[in-house]
Design a protein around this motif. Structure first.
Motif, PDB file in Angstrom:
ATOM      1  N   UNK A  85       0.844  -1.190   0.000  1.00  0.00           N
ATOM      2  CA  UNK A  85       0.000   0.000   0.000  1.00  0.00           C
ATOM      3  C   UNK A  85       0.884   1.246   0.000  1.00  0.00           C
ATOM      4  N   UNK A  86       0.342   2.405  -0.387  1.00  0.00           N
ATOM      5  CA  UNK A  86       1.171   3.614  -0.412  1.00  0.00           C
ATOM      6  C   UNK A  86       1.814   3.932   0.926  1.00  0.00           C
ATOM      7  N   UNK A  87       1.035   3.814   1.991  1.00  0.00           N
ATOM      8  CA  UNK A  87       1.567   4.069   3.329  1.00  0.00           C
ATOM      9  C   UNK A  87       1.667   2.749   4.102  1.00  0.00           C
ATOM     10  N   UNK A  88       2.653   2.612   4.975  1.00  0.00           N
ATOM     11  CA  UNK A  88       2.725   1.401   5.803  1.00  0.00           C
ATOM     12  C   UNK A  88       1.458   1.253   6.636  1.00  0.00           C
ATOM     13  N   UNK A  89       1.078   0.011   6.889  1.00  0.00           N
ATOM     14  CA  UNK A  89      -0.043  -0.209   7.799  1.00  0.00           C
ATOM     15  C   UNK A  89       0.121  -1.548   8.505  1.00  0.00           C
ATOM     16  N   UNK A  90      -0.435  -1.608   9.707  1.00  0.00           N
ATOM     17  CA  UNK A  90      -0.226  -2.773  10.571  1.00  0.00           C
ATOM     18  C   UNK A  90      -1.109  -3.946  10.205  1.00  0.00           C
ATOM     19  N   UNK A  91      -2.196  -3.695   9.492  1.00  0.00           N
ATOM     20  CA  UNK A  91      -3.128  -4.767   9.195  1.00  0.00           C
ATOM     21  C   UNK A  91      -4.117  -4.981  10.322  1.00  0.00           C
ATOM     22  N   UNK A  92      -4.836  -6.075  10.254  1.00  0.00           N
ATOM     23  CA  UNK A  92      -5.880  -6.370  11.231  1.00  0.00           C
ATOM     24  C   UNK A  92      -5.296  -6.954  12.519  1.00  0.00           C
ATOM     25  N   UNK A  93      -6.062  -6.920  13.604  1.00  0.00           N
ATOM     26  CA  UNK A  93      -5.573  -7.466  14.878  1.00  0.00           C
ATOM     27  C   UNK A  93      -5.271  -8.965  14.778  1.00  0.00           C
ATOM     28  N   UNK A  94      -4.288  -9.416  15.549  1.00  0.00           N
ATOM     29  CA  UNK A  94      -3.975 -10.840  15.629  1.00  0.00           C
ATOM     30  C   UNK A  94      -4.862 -11.515  16.671  1.00  0.00           C
ATOM     31  N   UNK A 106      -6.007 -22.627   4.308  1.00  0.00           N
ATOM     32  CA  UNK A 106      -5.614 -21.504   5.156  1.00  0.00           C
ATOM     33  C   UNK A 106      -6.746 -20.488   5.146  1.00  0.00           C
ATOM     34  N   UNK A 107      -7.014 -19.879   6.284  1.00  0.00           N
ATOM     35  CA  UNK A 107      -7.897 -18.712   6.352  1.00  0.00           C
ATOM     36  C   UNK A 107      -7.063 -17.548   6.855  1.00  0.00           C
ATOM     37  N   UNK A 108      -7.148 -16.414   6.144  1.00  0.00           N
ATOM     38  CA  UNK A 108      -6.428 -15.232   6.606  1.00  0.00           C
ATOM     39  C   UNK A 108      -7.327 -14.012   6.578  1.00  0.00           C
ATOM     40  N   UNK A 109      -7.059 -13.129   7.497  1.00  0.00           N
ATOM     41  CA  UNK A 109      -7.671 -11.804   7.503  1.00  0.00           C
ATOM     42  C   UNK A 109      -6.578 -10.785   7.835  1.00  0.00           C
ATOM     43  N   UNK A 110      -5.477 -10.898   7.097  1.00  0.00           N
ATOM     44  CA  UNK A 110      -4.286 -10.095   7.377  1.00  0.00           C
ATOM     45  C   UNK A 110      -4.555  -8.601   7.253  1.00  0.00           C
ATOM     46  N   UNK A 111      -5.252  -8.184   6.214  1.00  0.00           N
ATOM     47  CA  UNK A 111      -5.573  -6.770   6.067  1.00  0.00           C
ATOM     48  C   UNK A 111      -4.450  -5.926   5.491  1.00  0.00           C
ATOM     49  N   UNK A 112      -3.728  -6.486   4.511  1.00  0.00           N
ATOM     50  CA  UNK A 112      -2.663  -5.728   3.823  1.00  0.00           C
ATOM     51  C   UNK A 112      -1.646  -5.161   4.811  1.00  0.00           C
ATOM     52  N   UNK A 113      -1.175  -5.985   5.745  1.00  0.00           N
ATOM     53  CA  UNK A 113      -0.083  -5.529   6.607  1.00  0.00           C
ATOM     54  C   UNK A 113       1.197  -5.459   5.774  1.00  0.00           C
ATOM     55  N   UNK A 114       1.853  -4.314   5.763  1.00  0.00           N
ATOM     56  CA  UNK A 114       3.071  -4.156   4.976  1.00  0.00           C
ATOM     57  C   UNK A 114       3.769  -2.862   5.366  1.00  0.00           C
ATOM     58  N   UNK A 115       5.009  -2.718   4.906  1.00  0.00           N
ATOM     59  CA  UNK A 115       5.826  -1.556   5.252  1.00  0.00           C
ATOM     60  C   UNK A 115       5.723  -0.425   4.225  1.00  0.00           C
ATOM     61  N   UNK A 116       4.861  -0.583   3.232  1.00  0.00           N
ATOM     62  CA  UNK A 116       4.657   0.478   2.251  1.00  0.00           C
ATOM     63  C   UNK A 116       5.529   0.326   1.016  1.00  0.00           C
ATOM     64  N   UNK A 184      -4.654  -5.095  -7.271  1.00  0.00           N
ATOM     65  CA  UNK A 184      -5.386  -6.085  -6.481  1.00  0.00           C
ATOM     66  C   UNK A 184      -6.651  -5.455  -5.905  1.00  0.00           C
ATOM     67  N   UNK A 185      -7.782  -5.825  -6.455  1.00  0.00           N
ATOM     68  CA  UNK A 185      -9.071  -5.342  -5.944  1.00  0.00           C
ATOM     69  C   UNK A 185      -9.907  -6.515  -5.433  1.00  0.00           C
ATOM     70  N   UNK A 186      -9.219  -7.597  -5.061  1.00  0.00           N
ATOM     71  CA  UNK A 186      -9.913  -8.847  -4.772  1.00  0.00           C
ATOM     72  C   UNK A 186      -9.862  -9.278  -3.324  1.00  0.00           C
ATOM     73  N   UNK A 187      -9.135  -8.550  -2.468  1.00  0.00           N
ATOM     74  CA  UNK A 187      -9.022  -8.979  -1.075  1.00  0.00           C
ATOM     75  C   UNK A 187     -10.334  -8.764  -0.331  1.00  0.00           C
ATOM     76  N   UNK A 188     -10.773  -9.769   0.449  1.00  0.00           N
ATOM     77  CA  UNK A 188     -11.984  -9.589   1.246  1.00  0.00           C
ATOM     78  C   UNK A 188     -11.719  -8.945   2.594  1.00  0.00           C
ATOM     79  N   UNK A 189     -10.443  -8.644   2.890  1.00  0.00           N
ATOM     80  CA  UNK A 189     -10.069  -8.213   4.243  1.00  0.00           C
ATOM     81  C   UNK A 189      -9.874  -6.709   4.386  1.00  0.00           C
ATOM     82  N   UNK A 190     -10.093  -5.951   3.315  1.00  0.00           N
ATOM     83  CA  UNK A 190     -10.132  -4.496   3.377  1.00  0.00           C
ATOM     84  C   UNK A 190     -11.556  -4.080   3.027  1.00  0.00           C
TER      85      UNK A 190
END
Length: 361
Positions: A85-94, A106-116, A184-190
């Motif tokens: 993503x343009x800005x870093x974000x932590x993603x969803x709670x663990x 696997x089931x994930x709900x990571x929420x695009x956690x990344x460093x940007x 990517x417009x396919x994630x169900x977690x955002x």
């Protein structure tokens, strides 16, 4: 591959996300790999890119471009980093990542956690080493020398007020760095992200993406969800063809729940792995029909063997991607898939992968 069953219990003793970070840390200790040598049977040209083989690693494993060079040593024809993503974000709670061992899923709900994107660009463009030409008395320029085909998967920040602007911002950072960019417009977690698959919003998004690319040679792929109705498939195909993008990745995780055995079956998030296979194959066939074979398709979802890859290729895919199966089959999977795929092509009289694409459509 043979030793992985001995190692797997150690990894599975950790929670899924911690085990993943441990794996990435171990990969960092390995030297950079080399891309597989193009095999005349397996190599294929897609969207102006020469892929040494059609088996790629899907986005999600190397989110921040930390180990893409090492991953290529395991036989992947290409590696896709992100989602970024343009800005870093932590993603969803663990906790947000769950193994469904009994289902090889696997089931994930990571929420695009990344460093940007900016941090990932630094890693993508960092030189592998300094080369000193002492005899000539000159120093080689420090340039990025990618070891193989690398794609960048782009997303939007969760709190973004203008998600199209987010994709444009990500593209501007990554143009000229990757072989291809995936929108990517396919994630169900955002929340709300899949709304960009609607015809009007998608047309606006792809128009902005094509304009942003300008004269850059990077290919643009669009990643769509498997949870689509027939009308949406027709609309997406029409917009993608009309805007002239270079390929469709079909698809991502699903919010649907086929019968599952694991205790984690009711966790919220996107389901991937073996149970996704029938839906992903059906959706690939739908997009092949909707595009009339005019647009390259990349298949993802439930691919765990050469036979799975072959089935997707004959259904219309030029390339395939895997990820969740690595959790259960181990790091030798890409080489095993390619070996079996080559045997199946020869068995049916195909001289190369390209000849087999869409033959069962």
């Amino acid at each position: 591959m043979a030793l992985y069953p001995l190692f797997r219990p150690l990894a599975f003793a950790l929670d899924a996300e911690r085990a993943h970070r441990w794996t990435v840390g171990m990969l960092k200790r390995l030297p950079a790999g080399h891309p597989p040598r193009p095999d005349p049977v397996l190599a294929i040209d897609v969207a102006g890119i020469h892929f040494p083989n059609p088996v790629g690693l899907a986005a999600g494993f190397d989110k921040d471009a930390e180990v893409f060079r090492q991953l290529l040593r395991f036989g992947f024809g290409f590696v896709e980093i992100g989602t970024l993503t343009p800005r870093p974000q932590a993603g969803n709670p663990r906790p947000r990542l769950f193994r469904l061992v009994e289902d090889e899923a696997v089931i994930n709900r990571m929420g695009f956690n990344n460093q940007g994107v900016a941090a990932a660009r630094i890693r993508l463009t960092a030189p592998r080493r300094r080369l000193f030409e002492t005899v000539r008395g000159t120093i080689d320029k420090l340039q990025c020398r990618r070891p193989g085909i690398v794609g960048v998967n782009l997303g939007a920040n969760k709190d973004s007020l203008d998600r199209i602007a987010d994709y444009v911002a990500g593209m501007k950072v990554m143009l000229g760095v990757a072989n291809y960019l995936t929108i990517n417009i396919s994630s169900p977690n955002t929340p709300g992200l899949r709304g960009l698959q609607d015809k009007g919003a998608l047309d606006e998004l792809l128009a902005a993406a094509i304009e942003t690319r300008g004269r850059d040679r990077s290919s643009i792929f669009l990643k769509v969800a498997p949870d689509l109705e027939a009308r949406a498939i027709e609309d997406i195909a029409a917009v993608a063809l009309g805007r002239g993008i270079d390929g469709l990745i079909v698809g991502n995780t699903t919010t649907s729940r086929p019968p599952l055995r694991s205790r984690h079956r009711d966790q919220a998030g996107g389901l991937s792995g073996a149970p996704l296979k029938p839906l992903a194959l059906e959706r690939l066939r739908d997009f092949r029909k909707a595009t009339g074979g005019q647009l390259p398709l990349i298949a993802a979802g439930g691919i765990a063997s050469g036979m799975d890859a072959y089935e997707r290729i004959r259904a219309g895919a030029s390339l395939v991607q895997l990820y969740s199966a690595l959790v259960y089959r181990g790091p030798g999977l890409a080489k095993a898939v390619n070996k079996e795929l080559k045997r199946l092509l020869a068995q049916d009289g195909f001289a190369n992968v390209a000849e087999a694409v869409g033959t069962a459509a």
